[in-house]
Design an enzyme around this catalytic site. Sequence first.
Site, PDB file in Angstrom:
ATOM      1  N   HIS A  53       0.857  -1.196   0.000  1.00 18.45           N
ATOM      2  CA  HIS A  53       0.000   0.000   0.000  1.00 18.45           C
ATOM      3  C   HIS A  53       0.891   1.244   0.000  1.00 18.45           C
ATOM      4  O   HIS A  53       1.508   1.579   1.003  1.00 18.45           O
ATOM      5  CB  HIS A  53      -0.911  -0.008   1.227  1.00 18.45           C
ATOM      6  CG  HIS A  53      -2.056   0.958   1.142  1.00 18.45           C
ATOM      7  ND1 HIS A  53      -2.039   2.077   0.327  1.00 18.45           N
ATOM      8  CD2 HIS A  53      -3.263   0.980   1.765  1.00 18.45           C
ATOM      9  CE1 HIS A  53      -3.183   2.738   0.466  1.00 18.45           C
ATOM     10  NE2 HIS A  53      -3.935   2.094   1.323  1.00 18.45           N
ATOM     11  N   HIS A  94      -2.777   7.095  -0.679  1.00 19.37           N
ATOM     12  CA  HIS A  94      -3.788   7.666   0.216  1.00 19.37           C
ATOM     13  C   HIS A  94      -3.239   8.461   1.395  1.00 19.37           C
ATOM     14  O   HIS A  94      -3.955   8.738   2.350  1.00 19.37           O
ATOM     15  CB  HIS A  94      -4.729   6.579   0.727  1.00 19.37           C
ATOM     16  CG  HIS A  94      -5.422   5.829  -0.350  1.00 19.37           C
ATOM     17  ND1 HIS A  94      -6.155   4.684  -0.125  1.00 19.37           N
ATOM     18  CD2 HIS A  94      -5.487   6.054  -1.687  1.00 19.37           C
ATOM     19  CE1 HIS A  94      -6.632   4.232  -1.271  1.00 19.37           C
ATOM     20  NE2 HIS A  94      -6.241   5.058  -2.225  1.00 19.37           N
ATOM     21  N   TYR A 151      -0.766   7.483   3.461  1.00 17.57           N
ATOM     22  CA  TYR A 151      -0.174   6.664   4.512  1.00 17.57           C
ATOM     23  C   TYR A 151       1.353   6.669   4.365  1.00 17.57           C
ATOM     24  O   TYR A 151       1.891   7.406   3.546  1.00 17.57           O
ATOM     25  CB  TYR A 151      -0.769   5.258   4.472  1.00 17.57           C
ATOM     26  CG  TYR A 151      -2.270   5.252   4.698  1.00 17.57           C
ATOM     27  CD1 TYR A 151      -2.806   5.756   5.882  1.00 17.57           C
ATOM     28  CD2 TYR A 151      -3.160   4.789   3.724  1.00 17.57           C
ATOM     29  CE1 TYR A 151      -4.182   5.777   6.098  1.00 17.57           C
ATOM     30  CE2 TYR A 151      -4.530   4.808   3.939  1.00 17.57           C
ATOM     31  CZ  TYR A 151      -5.039   5.311   5.117  1.00 17.57           C
ATOM     32  OH  TYR A 151      -6.396   5.344   5.335  1.00 17.57           O
TER      33      TYR A 151
END
Length: 373
Positions: free
Chosen positions: A176, A179, A181
């Site tokens: 990931h 977004h 993060y």
Amino acid sequence: MSVTPVERVKNVLSRPFSLGGLHLPNRVVMAPMTREFSPGGVPGEDVARYYARRAAGGVGLIITEGTYIGHDSAGSSARVPHFYGDEALAGWAAVAEAVHAEGGRIMPQLWHVGMDRAAGKPPVPDAPRIGPSGIALDGTRSGREMTQADIDNVVAAYASSAASAEALGFDGVEIHGGHGYLVDEFLWEYTNHRTDGYGGDVARRTRFAAEIVAACREAVSGDFPISFRFSQWKMGDHYQARIAETPQELETVLGLLVEAGADAFHCSTRRFHLPEFEGSDLNLAGWAKKVSGKPAISVGSVGLSNEFLQVFAGEQANVTDIVDLLDRMEREEFDLIAVGRALLGDPEWLTKVLTGRTEELNAFHVGLVGSLH
């Protein structure tokens, strides 16, 4: 000879595809969606059944909800699953087994929330809030700037989880990187003010992400696919944010990740049909495929009338056609399409779409978030 609408859908979505050493039966992916139904970070039988239902519905590949890597500052919830520790990994092994029993393929998404972590929250309440510069998405210096030791420990934790994924029988792994993060906080100039080798121009800001990909690649087999998910937009109303202002900057970022060992790019947008850069109709996934030469996964409001933020604001999502999606995939703009809320609303979404039973589709509504339907 012209084809019927149903034949066209089948011709486009039912084509097989290979991702590294993984062979997929079709072009539809279940998008990762945080569900928080894993008390203590351990996915149980209900989580296994939830994913298995989508595999039974014909989805070619499932990418799980984000799972915390084994780093104290990685998470901010006791109900988001971990991808470390014997109990959690045993739970994930059961999930993979259930999906495979239905003929599906599955990869976990590995996650570190970075500065999105709230102080005092589980799974490690006294863990510090960390980021490349200790800067949160609201612009405040409300955390600790990561040291080289912090960076090395996080990279190692990603690699450890990737190795566990392969050992447990998963079909690949996704990092990931979007977004807002942790990985994205390094990529984004707004949250990365470092003056060492991890900050500055877009290539230096990509170093941390590339080190994670390279460590994961070294930890798994050569044909075990690694997907890298990224976004321009960030949570917290940063919808115009960009890690790459131009196609050339995007090429720099993705090129470094390809060199590190990334096999595919999962390009997170809120609406898949919107162009990414001026002068072209290509969306973000289209550009990613063009500049990287690697397979691209697109995502964003597929089969629904609005985006997820509008749904959580109380606006009902209605079922829509997928003609624009078919047009783009016939042009080979991108290779795979990830479907999120539509699959939450109806685990048989793909089966019904492929057989022309769209009038039977169950629309997503916000009430479904409260259960593992």
